[in-house]
Design a protein around this motif. Sequence first.
Motif, PDB file in Angstrom:
ATOM      1  N   TRP A  35      41.714  71.350 -31.146  1.00 13.65           N
ATOM      2  CA  TRP A  35      42.469  70.103 -31.220  1.00 13.65           C
ATOM      3  C   TRP A  35      42.394  69.332 -29.902  1.00 13.65           C
ATOM      4  O   TRP A  35      42.367  68.109 -29.884  1.00 13.65           O
ATOM      5  CB  TRP A  35      43.934  70.391 -31.552  1.00 13.65           C
ATOM      6  CG  TRP A  35      44.148  70.878 -32.951  1.00 13.65           C
ATOM      7  CD1 TRP A  35      43.394  70.577 -34.051  1.00 13.65           C
ATOM      8  CD2 TRP A  35      45.178  71.759 -33.417  1.00 13.65           C
ATOM      9  NE1 TRP A  35      43.891  71.194 -35.161  1.00 13.65           N
ATOM     10  CE2 TRP A  35      44.987  71.929 -34.811  1.00 13.65           C
ATOM     11  CE3 TRP A  35      46.246  72.390 -32.804  1.00 13.65           C
ATOM     12  CZ2 TRP A  35      45.830  72.732 -35.583  1.00 13.65           C
ATOM     13  CZ3 TRP A  35      47.089  73.190 -33.573  1.00 13.65           C
ATOM     14  CH2 TRP A  35      46.882  73.357 -34.939  1.00 13.65           C
ATOM     15  N   GLN A  78      44.077  75.816 -44.671  1.00 11.46           N
ATOM     16  CA  GLN A  78      43.232  74.634 -44.515  1.00 11.46           C
ATOM     17  C   GLN A  78      43.786  73.460 -45.318  1.00 11.46           C
ATOM     18  O   GLN A  78      43.089  72.505 -45.575  1.00 11.46           O
ATOM     19  CB  GLN A  78      41.806  74.973 -44.988  1.00 11.46           C
ATOM     20  CG  GLN A  78      41.166  76.112 -44.215  1.00 11.46           C
ATOM     21  CD  GLN A  78      41.041  75.828 -42.735  1.00 11.46           C
ATOM     22  OE1 GLN A  78      40.715  74.710 -42.329  1.00 11.46           O
ATOM     23  NE2 GLN A  78      41.308  76.830 -41.909  1.00 11.46           N
ATOM     24  N   LYS A  89      46.044  69.276 -41.546  1.00  9.76           N
ATOM     25  CA  LYS A  89      46.264  69.479 -40.118  1.00  9.76           C
ATOM     26  C   LYS A  89      47.740  69.695 -39.789  1.00  9.76           C
ATOM     27  O   LYS A  89      48.074  70.548 -38.960  1.00  9.76           O
ATOM     28  CB  LYS A  89      45.722  68.286 -39.326  1.00  9.76           C
ATOM     29  CG  LYS A  89      45.846  68.448 -37.820  1.00  9.76           C
ATOM     30  CD  LYS A  89      45.164  67.324 -37.059  1.00  9.76           C
ATOM     31  CE  LYS A  89      43.666  67.505 -37.054  1.00  9.76           C
ATOM     32  NZ  LYS A  89      42.994  66.517 -36.180  1.00  9.76           N
ATOM     33  N   THR A 148      46.543  80.919 -40.838  1.00 11.56           N
ATOM     34  CA  THR A 148      46.738  79.500 -41.052  1.00 11.56           C
ATOM     35  C   THR A 148      46.007  79.086 -42.314  1.00 11.56           C
ATOM     36  O   THR A 148      45.184  79.811 -42.832  1.00 11.56           O
ATOM     37  CB  THR A 148      46.194  78.687 -39.870  1.00 11.56           C
ATOM     38  OG1 THR A 148      44.816  79.016 -39.681  1.00 11.56           O
ATOM     39  CG2 THR A 148      46.964  79.009 -38.602  1.00 11.56           C
ATOM     40  N   ASP A 153      48.658  73.191 -40.554  1.00 11.25           N
ATOM     41  CA  ASP A 153      48.091  74.061 -39.528  1.00 11.25           C
ATOM     42  C   ASP A 153      48.926  74.006 -38.254  1.00 11.25           C
ATOM     43  O   ASP A 153      49.197  75.028 -37.620  1.00 11.25           O
ATOM     44  CB  ASP A 153      46.648  73.641 -39.204  1.00 11.25           C
ATOM     45  CG  ASP A 153      45.683  73.988 -40.328  1.00 11.25           C
ATOM     46  OD1 ASP A 153      46.025  74.846 -41.157  1.00 11.25           O
ATOM     47  OD2 ASP A 153      44.591  73.396 -40.366  1.00 11.25           O
ATOM     48  N   TYR A 160      41.276  76.105 -32.745  1.00 10.06           N
ATOM     49  CA  TYR A 160      41.258  74.893 -33.557  1.00 10.06           C
ATOM     50  C   TYR A 160      40.469  73.747 -32.929  1.00 10.06           C
ATOM     51  O   TYR A 160      40.020  72.854 -33.647  1.00 10.06           O
ATOM     52  CB  TYR A 160      42.696  74.415 -33.822  1.00 10.06           C
ATOM     53  CG  TYR A 160      43.481  75.321 -34.737  1.00 10.06           C
ATOM     54  CD1 TYR A 160      43.288  75.297 -36.113  1.00 10.06           C
ATOM     55  CD2 TYR A 160      44.410  76.213 -34.220  1.00 10.06           C
ATOM     56  CE1 TYR A 160      43.999  76.122 -36.957  1.00 10.06           C
ATOM     57  CE2 TYR A 160      45.140  77.047 -35.053  1.00 10.06           C
ATOM     58  CZ  TYR A 160      44.933  76.999 -36.422  1.00 10.06           C
ATOM     59  OH  TYR A 160      45.646  77.829 -37.245  1.00 10.06           O
TER      60      TYR A 160
END
Length: 388
Positions: free
Chosen positions: A249, A210, A213, A208, A216, A247
């Motif tokens: 999230w 950077q 978001k 992934t 990603d 992550y």
Amino acid sequence: MSDKAIIPYSLKSLVLYFLKLGATGFGGPVALVGYMHRDLVDKRKWISEDDYREGLALAQLAPGPLAAQLGIYIGFVHYRLLGATLAGLAFVLPSFIIVLALGIAYKYYQGISWMQAVFYGVGAAVIGIIAVSAWKLTKKSTGKDPYRWFIYLVAAITTIITENENVLLFIAAGIFYWLVKSAGSLKKKAGASAQFFIPVLLQIDTGTTQAGKLQDIFLFFIKAGAFVFGSGLAIVPFLYGGVVKEYGWLNEQEFMDAVAVAMITPGPVVITVGFIGYLTAGFSGASVAAFATFFPCYLFTVIPAPYFKKYGKRPGIKAFVDGITAAAIGAIAGAVIVLGKRSISDLPTILICAITIAILVLSKKITEQIIILAAALAGLIIKIIQPS
């Protein structure tokens, strides 16, 4: 595939059918593919038995959620790319709208005690549902094959220990099982077929960036969509490893709530990615997550569809996919343990989970949606009696 002049239905009629199925089709992938056969083959006779069987075989063979892929293939039968695209969109759109609405409500009312109580009960029931599903998939897919059991156990143990899921383990499982089978009676051409299929999956980037978001989210969910074999539940351990562990999230409770949302909404179970995407990055996150998850499913259906009758049954391809499937089911079994440690935390949740398993094993009349609603009510009652 039939000539357009004798097609017994319009593209509009097919799209309307899949809109209705996506909005009202409860019961998971097995039930959804059953509805398609009942409605489109038996009742309306829009699709021939042979076309249906070929679509189901392709959906089981290639990565992607089973019901969504079959719907895309059925759209392709008479209306090619346009039919496949519109049928797929129509099938997914209603459930996406539903989970998006639930995501909005969840985000703004999560702090309200009644919603926390609902998910307290539902989370325990979901563990029971996943456990039974994992057991059924295990019996169906591993059988008495010692090599599949080996792959299954390695994947399960790895998931339990690492609390994560490795895409490369899936690919290795497919290659291992293909080598085992090719060492016997497979012909050289069959091996060549598998060698063609393997690089297609290996081209999926496992890293992934950077850069943002949304990027990603796109990269992660496109990997997730490419490794869902047969049952939408196969995506659960993969999502947990990325969304929660890698992550961050979502926290663990939010993730379990996302799985619960998938269980109580119609359409494909995989649509939970829309809920997760919304909690992560709002409407844009939901849209990107849903597109990225279903796009590989779409490609793995429409690209091989014209050639599937000729090449789909080659043993090399089948062996590779069987190996990946065994690993995916092992990961689901491992995820039951990992997720259960979070949701089964006291005597009431133990009882809800145990009762759920007993009902699903002993009764065929009580649906998962009824169990989820009962568990939600139980959670409310428990929190009223025993407020934390």
